[in-house]
Design a protein around this motif. Structure first.
Motif, mmCIF file in Angstrom:
data_model
loop_
_atom_site.group_PDB
_atom_site.id
_atom_site.type_symbol
_atom_site.label_atom_id
_atom_site.label_comp_id
_atom_site.label_asym_id
_atom_site.label_seq_id
_atom_site.Cartn_x
_atom_site.Cartn_y
_atom_site.Cartn_z
ATOM 1 N N THR A 159 9.242 -0.033 -5.053
ATOM 2 C CA THR A 159 8.174 0.876 -4.601
ATOM 3 C C THR A 159 6.867 0.117 -4.354
ATOM 4 N N ILE A 218 7.197 14.788 2.224
ATOM 5 C CA ILE A 218 7.275 13.595 1.377
ATOM 6 C C ILE A 218 7.537 12.376 2.252
ATOM 7 N N ALA A 219 6.955 11.238 1.844
ATOM 8 C CA ALA A 219 7.002 10.025 2.684
ATOM 9 C C ALA A 219 6.350 10.368 4.026
ATOM 10 N N ALA A 220 5.194 10.981 3.936
ATOM 11 C CA ALA A 220 4.520 11.547 5.121
ATOM 12 C C ALA A 220 4.082 10.486 6.111
ATOM 13 N N ASP A 278 2.594 10.190 0.110
ATOM 14 C CA ASP A 278 3.170 8.889 0.458
ATOM 15 C C ASP A 278 2.628 7.855 -0.515
ATOM 16 N N ILE A 279 3.383 6.762 -0.709
ATOM 17 C CA ILE A 279 2.899 5.693 -1.598
ATOM 18 C C ILE A 279 1.963 4.727 -0.871
ATOM 19 N N SER A 280 1.926 4.797 0.472
ATOM 20 C CA SER A 280 1.102 3.852 1.238
ATOM 21 C C SER A 280 -0.216 4.499 1.663
ATOM 22 N N ASP A 326 3.924 9.090 -5.533
ATOM 23 C CA ASP A 326 5.305 8.601 -5.484
ATOM 24 C C ASP A 326 6.228 9.798 -5.695
ATOM 25 N N CYS A 327 7.218 9.923 -4.843
ATOM 26 C CA CYS A 327 8.102 11.102 -4.916
ATOM 27 C C CYS A 327 8.826 11.224 -6.253
#
Ligand SMILES: C[S@@+](CC[C@H](N)C(=O)[O-])C[C@H]1O[C@@H](n2cnc3c(N)ncnc32)[C@H](O)[C@@H]1O
Length: 250
Positions: A23, A71-73, A95-97, A123-124
């Protein structure tokens, strides 16, 4: 040659090294390519990603979701299209970014949707939302990156209301035959050329194809979703099976 070793264990497909958490590496990788991601996505999918997003989102229309979690947009395409096709009250993208979301915020502002769409770094596998907060969740081209797939699906299940839907859109590597050979050539030559043309992080593009090879799809992914509390509603393949849509329900 792809420097990322081919493996069927998707958790081991990491962009830069085997030591650091996946991640953490992915957040770094997507931060690095955030300004090139949309162009790459369009070139690589021949513009089909837009069509697949639309076709899959329309499968949610009859359920009329009012609160949607994307999620993870990434750069917020799915958030914006969710709003335009489904007319919900609110869309939350995670999103994590941070840099992918920064690009997304510009697009959300240009679409005049800042009061309808929120973007948050999360983070999902560790969502902060209350139980049963959303009517529907969506993940477009993101699930194959999840380091903790079971935990992530459990979290999504937790934040969905009973009967709520999860829509997943993901790329598949063709399994055999001419399509498989053609696809291998395509990823080796075309992905490399595109990465070079965009003069971006080449490792990132290797990762994107290697992760497609390793991630479970079709029946295997459906089984994993069932194990984590979902039942299958609809499974559809697009464009000779290179992309699949899974609509599952809590
Ligand atoms: C290929 S992009 C997809 C972006 C967007 N959904 C689209 O339709 O183009 C994958 C995204 O997944 C994000 N991601 C990877 N692991 C994640 C996780 N555990 N939780 C949330 N987002 C994650 C990445 O940062 C990246 O922005």
């Amino acid at each position: 040659m792809n420097k990322i070793k081919p493996t069927t264990d998707f958790t081991k497909v990491k962009p830069y090294n085997q030591e650091e958490e996946k991640t953490v590496q992915l957040a770094r990788m997507f931060n690095t390519i955030s300004d090139k991601y949309d162009k790459f996505n369009d070139i690589m999918s021949w513009g089909m990603a837009r069509v697949w997003r639309k076709q899959s989102l329309l499968a949610l229309k009859k359920y009329n979701p009012k609160q949607i979690l994307d999620i993870a947009a990434g750069t917020a395409d799915m958030c914006i299209k969710s709003y335009q096709y489904l007319n919900p009250e609110h869309v939350t993208g995670v999103d994590i970014s941070a840099k992918m979301l920064d690009m997304g915020r510009i697009k959300v502002a240009n679409a005049n949707l800042t009061d309808k769409i929120d973007l948050e770094v999360q983070d999902c596998s560790n969502l902060t939302f209350a139980n049963e907060s959303f009517d529907a969740a969506t993940i477009a081209f993101g699930i194959r990156n999840f380091e903790k797939l079971d935990e992530s699906l459990k979290q999504i299940n937790r934040v969905l209301r009973p009967g709520g839907h999860l829509l997943i859109l993901e790329m598949n590597e063709p399994q055999k035959g001419l399509l498989f050979k053609g696809y291998q050539l395509y990823t080796k030559v075309f992905v490399r050329m595109t990465a070079k043309y965009l003069s971006s992080d080449k490792i990132a593009y290797d990762y994107l194809t290697a992760s497609m090879h390793a991630f479970p799809n079709g029946e295997r992914l459906i089984e994993i979703m069932k194990k984590n509390g979902f039942k299958l509603n609809k499974y559809r393949k697009f464009t000779f099976g290179v992309c699949s849509m899974y609509l599952v329900q809590k």
